[in-house]
Scaffold this motif. Structure first.
Motif, mmCIF file in Angstrom:
data_model
loop_
_atom_site.group_PDB
_atom_site.id
_atom_site.type_symbol
_atom_site.label_atom_id
_atom_site.label_comp_id
_atom_site.label_asym_id
_atom_site.label_seq_id
_atom_site.Cartn_x
_atom_site.Cartn_y
_atom_site.Cartn_z
ATOM 1 N N SER B 250 -8.605 18.252 38.336
ATOM 2 C CA SER B 250 -10.048 18.404 38.163
ATOM 3 C C SER B 250 -10.377 19.776 37.609
ATOM 4 C CB SER B 250 -10.771 18.198 39.491
ATOM 5 O OG SER B 250 -10.376 16.992 40.056
ATOM 6 N N TYR B 254 -12.444 20.429 34.144
ATOM 7 C CA TYR B 254 -13.800 20.915 34.357
ATOM 8 C C TYR B 254 -14.438 21.668 33.183
ATOM 9 C CZ TYR B 254 -17.614 23.603 36.401
ATOM 10 O OH TYR B 254 -18.824 24.183 36.632
ATOM 11 N N SER B 258 -17.780 20.143 31.361
ATOM 12 C CA SER B 258 -19.067 20.701 31.765
ATOM 13 C C SER B 258 -19.786 21.355 30.604
ATOM 14 C CB SER B 258 -18.874 21.702 32.902
ATOM 15 O OG SER B 258 -18.139 22.795 32.425
ATOM 16 N N LEU B 270 -19.324 15.093 35.182
ATOM 17 C CA LEU B 270 -18.105 15.455 35.899
ATOM 18 C C LEU B 270 -17.747 14.462 36.988
ATOM 19 C CD1 LEU B 270 -18.543 19.266 36.190
ATOM 20 C CD2 LEU B 270 -16.819 18.035 34.932
#
Lengths: 185, 288
Positions: B250, B254, B258, B270
């Motif tokens: 993750s 990210y 994002s 997300l």
């Protein structure tokens, strides 16, 4: 000097090794897929081997036989602005003229033929409602289609470049002729 | 018309004279710019980092106007040779080089990717996979700028990782091995496509293949986790390993996701990614 560089018209394939590899992985993937259903019961092996052969074939066609047999290449790049750009590259005019006709005939025909065969196999699997096999066929088919689309676009782009260049050449020759005519006067 | 060429030319007969003119122009004109004769050029040097790969003389379908705007956006870290034929200093020496190259060796120029040996292509692709992996999964200075992170996207890495994960899960399963494999593969492939579409539908700015590539590379930690779980069968160990690798995956995904969307919609983009990795984690734990 230029006449010495030109090959005499050849009856056979100019690049037999490239042609062989071009056909090898396609045929192997198709053969394995068709025959494995008779001999192997483990779906995982069928899937992995078929998809792996199809991926190898994709790589070979895109990077090796496309270059050698027809002198074309395509790829995708992301430019400074973060936009996706498809780039096409082809040999210069003189080299394109020297491409063996048999080579390019083989290249294009096997490319289209493989996709058609995969479509048929996909229809068989659909009719038999075997979702697993449809998955395999879908992956192999998408790889074939990607190559077909890429190379067709590349060939059109190359032809366009040739035409554009020819037009520009004629225009520039014309203008330089006119200029020289005026300068004489 | 030259009859030695007539058997092999796929061209219209009238372009034969054009071929002669083209040859003359190749040898004579050097400064006419990228719009005229463009014999094949190698697109880039071997890529160890993240340069944008383009050389001044690729026959590309880029129209001229965007090239002008590109020069304004050129950022310092990237090599100067990336902007095709707009910035004045790099092109002329390169132009002279390439013309001489092509004129001298024509079909056999070693600096062309169109004529490079096969082994070079293999090495180039392999090194690209490794460099993409390092960029995405491990900490590095380019992480904060997602546009640069996967400039040279490729789908080979993701392909290998997905297949590896499927195989590992299938191997660990004691029953229904084929179904496990098929489910894992379909879940990961369809999941990546759907996640990408999700970002696009939220009004985000990503490129489809770049995102697929990123989501595939972010599977690497889960691959490692699945391998360890296959070897060690203790539930507590599996739980810890999966949590660690899940967090790592993750974290890797990210920045890219994002920054691709509007900040108010960051969570919307997300959350599905996280959900997919959690479900893969569950698959790893639950398989025995």
């Amino acid at each position: 000097m230029r006449m010495d560089q030109i090959q005499p018209p050849v009856e056979n394939y100019a690049n037999p090794k490239a042609c062989f590899f071009h056909v090898l992985f396609k045929a192997a993937a198709l053969a394995f897929y068709i025959l494995s259903a008779l001999f192997i019961s483990n779906f995982v092996i069928i899937f992995v081997v078929t998809v792996f052969l199809a991926a190898l074939d994709f790589w070979v066609v895109k990077n090796v036989s496309g270059r050698i047999l027809v002198g074309l290449r395509w790829w995708n790049e992301i430019n400074e602005l973060g936009e996706s750009v498809w780039k096409f590259e082809s040999l210069n005019q003189e080299s394109l003229a020297r491409i063996n006709k048999k080579d390019s005939w083989l290249f294009w025909w096997t490319l289209y033929l493989t996709a058609v065969v995969w479509i048929f196999l996909g229809i068989f699997s659909l009719v038999r409602l075997q979702a697993d096999y449809v998955l395999v066929v879908a992956v192999c088919l998408s790889l074939s289609i990607a190559n077909i689309v890429g190379f067709t676009k590349c060939r059109k782009d190359a032809k366009k470049q040739i035409q554009q260049f020819a037009t520009q050449t004629v225009a520039s020759r014309l203008s330089s002729t006119i200029q020289s005519a005026f300068s004489v006067v | 018309m030259s009859n030695s060429l007539s058997d092999t030319i796929p061209l219209h007969p009238s372009s034969q004279s054009d071929i002669d003119e083209i040859e003359n122009l190749i040898h004579n004109s050097i400064q006419t710019g990228p719009a005229t004769v463009l014999p094949a050029r190698s697109p880039s040097p071997p890529r160890a980092s993240i340069p944008v790969s383009s050389s001044p003389f690729i026959q590309s379908n880029l129209p001229p106007p965007p090239l002008n705007s590109q020069s304004n956006y050129q950022k310092p870290p990237l090599p100067a040779a990336t902007v095709p034929a707009v910035t004045a200093p790099p092109p002329p020496p390169l132009g002279a080089d390439s013309r001489q190259n092509i004129a001298a060796s024509g079909f056999g120029s070693a600096s062309n990717t169109l004529t490079e040996p096969v082994w070079d292509t293999v090495k180039r692709d392999l090194s690209r996979i490794v460099s993409n992996l390092k960029l995405v999964v491990f900490p590095n200075p380019y992480r904060e700028d997602p546009g640069k992170a996967l400039r040279d996207w490729d789908l080979w890495g993701p392909f290998f990782f997905v297949i590896f994960l499927g195989l590992t899960l299938s191997w660990s399963a004691s029953v229904k091995k084929s179904e496990v494999f098929a489910v894992a593969f379909a879940l990961l492939a369809a999941g990546a496509v759907i996640l990408t579409l999700n970002v696009l539908l939220l009004g985000g700015h990503i490129i489809f293949f770049q995102s697929l590539s990123l989501l595939g590379y972010c599977l690497f930690p889960l691959d490692v986790g699945a391998l360890i779980c296959m070897l060690k069968d203790n539930v507590i160990v599996k739980l810890i390993i999966v949590c660690v690798t899940l967090a790592w995956s993750s974290w890797a995904a990210y920045p890219f996701m994002s920054t691709a969307v509007n900040p108010r919609r960051k969570a919307l983009a997300l959350y599905p990614v996280f959900l997919m990795y959690v479900s893969v984690g569950f698959l790893i734990i639950a398989i025995d």
